[in-house]
Design a protein around this motif. Structure first.
Motif, PDB file in Angstrom:
ATOM      1  N   ILE A 126       0.860  -1.179   0.000  1.00 25.20           N
ATOM      2  CA  ILE A 126       0.000   0.000   0.000  1.00 25.20           C
ATOM      3  C   ILE A 126       0.897   1.230   0.000  1.00 25.20           C
ATOM      4  O   ILE A 126       1.711   1.441   0.903  1.00 25.20           O
ATOM      5  CB  ILE A 126      -0.944  -0.001   1.220  1.00 25.20           C
ATOM      6  CG1 ILE A 126      -1.797  -1.279   1.233  1.00 25.20           C
ATOM      7  CG2 ILE A 126      -1.833   1.235   1.200  1.00 25.20           C
ATOM      8  CD1 ILE A 126      -2.693  -1.453   0.036  1.00 25.20           C
ATOM      9  N   ARG A 127       0.761   2.055  -1.028  1.00 28.65           N
ATOM     10  CA  ARG A 127       1.692   3.172  -1.224  1.00 28.65           C
ATOM     11  C   ARG A 127       1.306   4.429  -0.461  1.00 28.65           C
ATOM     12  O   ARG A 127       2.157   5.267  -0.186  1.00 28.65           O
ATOM     13  CB  ARG A 127       1.760   3.507  -2.733  1.00 28.65           C
ATOM     14  CG  ARG A 127       2.253   2.358  -3.596  1.00 28.65           C
ATOM     15  CD  ARG A 127       3.737   2.111  -3.376  1.00 28.65           C
ATOM     16  NE  ARG A 127       4.233   1.043  -4.223  1.00 28.65           N
ATOM     17  CZ  ARG A 127       4.695   1.220  -5.471  1.00 28.65           C
ATOM     18  NH1 ARG A 127       4.684   2.420  -6.005  1.00 28.65           N
ATOM     19  NH2 ARG A 127       5.122   0.195  -6.169  1.00 28.65           N
ATOM     20  N   ASP A 128       0.027   4.602  -0.163  1.00 26.00           N
ATOM     21  CA  ASP A 128      -0.427   5.868   0.424  1.00 26.00           C
ATOM     22  C   ASP A 128      -1.593   5.581   1.365  1.00 26.00           C
ATOM     23  O   ASP A 128      -2.123   4.459   1.420  1.00 26.00           O
ATOM     24  CB  ASP A 128      -0.850   6.828  -0.693  1.00 26.00           C
ATOM     25  CG  ASP A 128      -0.905   8.279  -0.219  1.00 26.00           C
ATOM     26  OD1 ASP A 128      -0.651   8.530   0.987  1.00 26.00           O
ATOM     27  OD2 ASP A 128      -1.207   9.164  -1.045  1.00 26.00           O
ATOM     28  N   ASP A 129      -1.970   6.623   2.135  1.00 29.00           N
ATOM     29  CA  ASP A 129      -3.146   6.492   2.984  1.00 29.00           C
ATOM     30  C   ASP A 129      -4.389   6.299   2.117  1.00 29.00           C
ATOM     31  O   ASP A 129      -4.491   6.886   1.025  1.00 29.00           O
ATOM     32  CB  ASP A 129      -3.319   7.748   3.858  1.00 29.00           C
ATOM     33  CG  ASP A 129      -2.085   8.019   4.711  1.00 29.00           C
ATOM     34  OD1 ASP A 129      -1.415   7.033   5.071  1.00 29.00           O
ATOM     35  OD2 ASP A 129      -1.823   9.190   5.006  1.00 29.00           O
ATOM     36  N   LEU A 130      -5.345   5.480   2.598  1.00 29.75           N
ATOM     37  CA  LEU A 130      -6.585   5.207   1.875  1.00 29.75           C
ATOM     38  C   LEU A 130      -7.760   5.773   2.657  1.00 29.75           C
ATOM     39  O   LEU A 130      -7.972   5.409   3.815  1.00 29.75           O
ATOM     40  CB  LEU A 130      -6.781   3.697   1.677  1.00 29.75           C
ATOM     41  CG  LEU A 130      -5.640   2.913   1.017  1.00 29.75           C
ATOM     42  CD1 LEU A 130      -6.005   1.443   0.940  1.00 29.75           C
ATOM     43  CD2 LEU A 130      -5.326   3.459  -0.356  1.00 29.75           C
ATOM     44  N   THR A 131      -8.519   6.700   2.015  1.00 30.35           N
ATOM     45  CA  THR A 131      -9.698   7.266   2.662  1.00 30.35           C
ATOM     46  C   THR A 131     -10.814   7.402   1.647  1.00 30.35           C
ATOM     47  O   THR A 131     -10.603   7.932   0.546  1.00 30.35           O
ATOM     48  CB  THR A 131      -9.403   8.644   3.285  1.00 30.35           C
ATOM     49  OG1 THR A 131      -8.333   8.506   4.230  1.00 30.35           O
ATOM     50  CG2 THR A 131     -10.629   9.186   4.010  1.00 30.35           C
ATOM     51  N   LEU A 132     -11.996   6.913   2.005  1.00 35.57           N
ATOM     52  CA  LEU A 132     -13.196   7.033   1.163  1.00 35.57           C
ATOM     53  C   LEU A 132     -14.386   7.223   2.088  1.00 35.57           C
ATOM     54  O   LEU A 132     -14.589   6.458   3.017  1.00 35.57           O
ATOM     55  CB  LEU A 132     -13.386   5.778   0.306  1.00 35.57           C
ATOM     56  CG  LEU A 132     -14.724   5.661  -0.445  1.00 35.57           C
ATOM     57  CD1 LEU A 132     -14.895   6.796  -1.439  1.00 35.57           C
ATOM     58  CD2 LEU A 132     -14.838   4.312  -1.141  1.00 35.57           C
ATOM     59  N   LEU A 133     -15.173   8.288   1.814  1.00 37.73           N
ATOM     60  CA  LEU A 133     -16.389   8.560   2.585  1.00 37.73           C
ATOM     61  C   LEU A 133     -17.572   8.495   1.641  1.00 37.73           C
ATOM     62  O   LEU A 133     -17.577   9.170   0.606  1.00 37.73           O
ATOM     63  CB  LEU A 133     -16.314   9.935   3.257  1.00 37.73           C
ATOM     64  CG  LEU A 133     -17.601  10.441   3.914  1.00 37.73           C
ATOM     65  CD1 LEU A 133     -18.026   9.521   5.033  1.00 37.73           C
ATOM     66  CD2 LEU A 133     -17.436  11.863   4.418  1.00 37.73           C
ATOM     67  N   GLY A 134     -18.537   7.660   1.952  1.00 39.16           N
ATOM     68  CA  GLY A 134     -19.765   7.576   1.164  1.00 39.16           C
ATOM     69  C   GLY A 134     -20.976   7.726   2.053  1.00 39.16           C
ATOM     70  O   GLY A 134     -21.002   7.191   3.157  1.00 39.16           O
ATOM     71  N   PHE A 135     -21.972   8.484   1.573  1.00 42.47           N
ATOM     72  CA  PHE A 135     -23.201   8.621   2.344  1.00 42.47           C
ATOM     73  C   PHE A 135     -24.376   8.857   1.403  1.00 42.47           C
ATOM     74  O   PHE A 135     -24.207   9.279   0.255  1.00 42.47           O
ATOM     75  CB  PHE A 135     -23.095   9.750   3.378  1.00 42.47           C
ATOM     76  CG  PHE A 135     -22.876  11.124   2.790  1.00 42.47           C
ATOM     77  CD1 PHE A 135     -23.946  11.967   2.522  1.00 42.47           C
ATOM     78  CD2 PHE A 135     -21.584  11.573   2.512  1.00 42.47           C
ATOM     79  CE1 PHE A 135     -23.735  13.225   2.003  1.00 42.47           C
ATOM     80  CE2 PHE A 135     -21.378  12.833   1.984  1.00 42.47           C
ATOM     81  CZ  PHE A 135     -22.448  13.664   1.721  1.00 42.47           C
ATOM     82  N   ARG A 136     -25.549   8.548   1.909  1.00 42.44           N
ATOM     83  CA  ARG A 136     -26.765   8.588   1.100  1.00 42.44           C
ATOM     84  C   ARG A 136     -27.687   9.688   1.627  1.00 42.44           C
ATOM     85  O   ARG A 136     -27.858   9.846   2.836  1.00 42.44           O
ATOM     86  CB  ARG A 136     -27.455   7.240   1.177  1.00 42.44           C
ATOM     87  CG  ARG A 136     -28.604   7.049   0.200  1.00 42.44           C
ATOM     88  CD  ARG A 136     -28.991   5.580   0.132  1.00 42.44           C
ATOM     89  NE  ARG A 136     -27.995   4.814  -0.624  1.00 42.44           N
ATOM     90  CZ  ARG A 136     -27.831   3.512  -0.501  1.00 42.44           C
ATOM     91  NH1 ARG A 136     -28.570   2.831   0.361  1.00 42.44           N
ATOM     92  NH2 ARG A 136     -26.924   2.873  -1.209  1.00 42.44           N
ATOM     93  N   LEU A 137     -28.226  10.486   0.691  1.00 39.12           N
ATOM     94  CA  LEU A 137     -29.143  11.559   1.079  1.00 39.12           C
ATOM     95  C   LEU A 137     -30.490  10.986   1.480  1.00 39.12           C
ATOM     96  O   LEU A 137     -30.879   9.921   1.037  1.00 39.12           O
ATOM     97  CB  LEU A 137     -29.313  12.553  -0.077  1.00 39.12           C
ATOM     98  CG  LEU A 137     -28.039  13.279  -0.532  1.00 39.12           C
ATOM     99  CD1 LEU A 137     -28.343  14.185  -1.704  1.00 39.12           C
ATOM    100  CD2 LEU A 137     -27.455  14.095   0.625  1.00 39.12           C
TER     101      LEU A 137
END
Length: 619
Positions: A608-619
């Protein structure tokens, strides 16, 4: 030559140590092992005999006596109450008046009801020798009734006429009722003069309940014994073991022991003690005596294996102790023999001392490394405190997930959320670098965000980006005379209030999934950094149509640029777009694991080369 000679001396000395010390060690070990084994066997025999003697003279006596006191106490109490009833003047007068006095009859009824209800007897009875009427009050019917008129022609009534002739105040009978499968104690007491009695009164008590109460108490206390109630002919009517009931005592105990039990006339509080061995080789210790004023026997037996069970723990501990002592003595003998048989020991220890110093230096390096690691772990705890809690996230985002995996223990990625009376802000950031430098930068940016949102603007993402860029330059005070530093932060901001969604980004996009349609809204192609000579940046707001069920995703470049596959190419935006399009059809709590597993499968053996961040949300 010197080192070679030194090694030869060491080899010769080892041979001397082996030849001379081996005999001493073996002789000493044999002596100690024999002594320890002999001592252990002797101590086990002494301990076992002492425990067995204490069991027979004290423990079993006390256990049986407590059971006997409980049972005989119930019977004695019933006897006292029966005598009081027989001597009651109202009862005597009512019988003399041939039960014609209504007032006295009601008083007798109340007295008998009190005996049954207050003392929990099963029945209280009164049978008149004047009228031959059999009156009864039972705990079942709760009524004072004329149950029968006894006659000498009825064989079931002969007990009454025989009791009138017994010429003593009371008689105690224990009877087993086969229909009810219960054993009862009947107290028959003569009313009036024992030579010319007026009536027979008394109480009936279910002895099975009394014994079963004892059995339940002992089972709760995990006492593994058996309580037997045996009649004068050796028939078993009460036992913890259902298979014993209504069987002869001779089926389970040796014949000579059964004869001793049935012949015993021991009415004292002290029990007779015996033991026997079953055909299966099990030993039981037994205490027995006659129940006072009856020909029934009370027997208490306990398996000897349970009484001596704790000796197993002593045996195990003794064996372990012997092994430890033998090992210690072996080492001690070996050490002494080395000192005596090897005069060159000090010279040979020089090499070991050098090796010990190397070990100490290695240990110091390990300790320093652990301290550094501990510090970073503590930094991780600090970084976790600036991230919003799941509780805070859940208050604003009803359906959401977060993938947050720093490459190292701490990282430069972060996510941020703050709400106010009108709406709330959702932010994903990627500071330059990873590890400790990235974490320090993320902490600083987090503090600046709080300052901007709390004091300047909390509902315009573009203004927030502009003010953050200005504040970053002002805080780090970079100018053209100083060394060029390109560190900064990529940021994506979404502001949501009722039926309105606004996005602005600096090198971070938002992906909008509406059913089968997916759009990427890219932020401005610039980053927030320290460079003061760069002209003021312009950040734009993009309004997103508010629609329930639409899913928004913000991601940092670590996930999109992660290399993998057969050729080591980056994951890329096209793969990522297809991935979230497929994931958006799943429940939110499943999407994070689905996306993360897909990324890691693609990376395969690539780090893993870099930090991993993902934010998902539903309206």
């Amino acid at each position: 030559m010197i080192n070679k000679h030194f090694r030869n001396i060491k080899k010769d000395n080892n041979t001397i140590v082996d030849n001379n010390s081996l005999r001493i060690v073996i002789l000493g070990c044999i002596t100690i092992v024999v002594a320890l084994i002999s001592m252990s066997i002797l101590s086990m025999i002494i301990t076992s005999n002492a425990v067995l003697n204490k069991l027979k003279t004290s423990d079993l006596q006390n256990m049986a006596r407590s059971i006997s006191v409980f049972v005989e106490g119930k019977i004695d109490k019933a006897l006292d109450i029966s005598v009081l009833l027989a001597n009651d003047p109202t009862v005597v007068e009512w019988i003399q008046k041939e039960e014609q006095s209504r007032l006295e009859g009601e008083i007798v009824q109340v007295k008998m009801a009190e005996l049954v209800n207050d003392f929990e007897y099963d029945v209280c009875f009164l049978t008149s020798a004047v009228t031959n009427h059999y009156w009864s009050y039972s705990s079942v019917d709760k009524e004072f009734v004329l149950l029968d008129t006894v006659t000498q022609t009825d064989s079931s009534d002969m007990w009454f006429f025989e009791t009138l002739k017994m010429k003593k105040k009371y008689d105690i009978n224990i009877d087993h009722n086969k229909e009810l499968n219960d054993t009862y104690v009947w107290i028959n007491t003569l009313v009036g003069d024992i030579n010319q009695p007026l009536a027979v009164s008394g109480v009936g008590m279910n002895l099975s309940k009394v014994i079963n109460q004892l059995i339940e108490d002992e089972e709760e206390n995990e006492i593994n014994n058996d309580i037997l109630l045996v009649d004068g002919e050796g028939q078993i009517y009460l036992s913890k073991k259902p298979e014993y009931l209504e069987k002869s005592l001779t089926e389970y105990l040796p014949g000579n022991l059964v004869q001793e039990i049935l012949r015993t006339n021991n009415l004292e509080s002290k029990f007779d003690i015996a033991d026997y061995e079953t055909p299966q080789g099990e030993y039981f210790d037994i205490a027995y005596k006659k129940i006072k004023n009856t020909d029934w026997n009370l027997i208490v037996q306990i398996p000897r294996a349970d009484s001596l069970g704790f000796l197993k723990a002593i045996i195990i501990n003794t064996i372990i102790s012997c092994i430890l002592i033998i090992l210690i003595i072996v080492l001690l003998f070996y050490f002494i023999s080395n000192k005596i048989a090897n005069p060159y020991k000090r010279a040979l220890l020089l090499n070991e001392e050098l090796e010990e110093k190397v070990k100490e230096r290695t240990k110091e390096l390990v300790e320093k490394n652990n301290r550094i690691k501990d510090s970073i772990e503590y930094a991780k705890m600090i970084q976790q405190t600036i991230l919003p809690s799941s509780y805070d996230m859940g208050k604003c985002l009803k359906e959401y997930f977060i993938i947050y995996e720093p490459r190292d223990i701490v990282g430069g990625d972060f996510y941020w959320l703050k709400s106010h009376s009108k709406g709330y802000l959702v932010i994903v950031g990627d500071c330059t670098g990873h590890g400790v430098p990235g974490a320090l930068m993320a902490t600083a940016v987090n503090a600046m965000l709080n300052h901007v949102v709390d004091g300047i603007c909390n509902d315009n993402p573009a203004v927030i980006l502009y003010e953050l860029d200005r504040l970053l330059k002002q805080s780090f005070k970079m100018n053209h005379n100083e060394k060029f530093i390109s560190d900064g932060v990529d940021l994506g901001i979404i502001y949501i209030e009722e039926h309105k969604v606004i996005f602005s980004g600096a090198n971070i996009s938002v992906f909008v999934v509406d059913g089968n349609k997916i759009d990427e809204i890219k932020g401005n192609n610039c980053t927030i950094d320290y460079i003061s000579e760069q002209q003021d940046k312009v950040f734009e707001n993009y309004e997103i149509a508010y629609k329930q069920g639409v899913t928004l995703y913000m991601v940092t470049d670590g996930l999109i640029e992660q290399p993998g596959g057969e050729k080591g190419y980056p994951f890329g935006r096209r793969r990522f777009t297809n991935l979230i399009e497929a994931a958006s059809k799943l429940e939110m709590d499943i999407q994070s694991s689905y996306i993360l597993n897909t990324i890691k499968e693609y990376a395969d053996e690539q780090i893993i080369r870099d930090d991993l961040t993902l934010l998902g949300f539903r309206l």
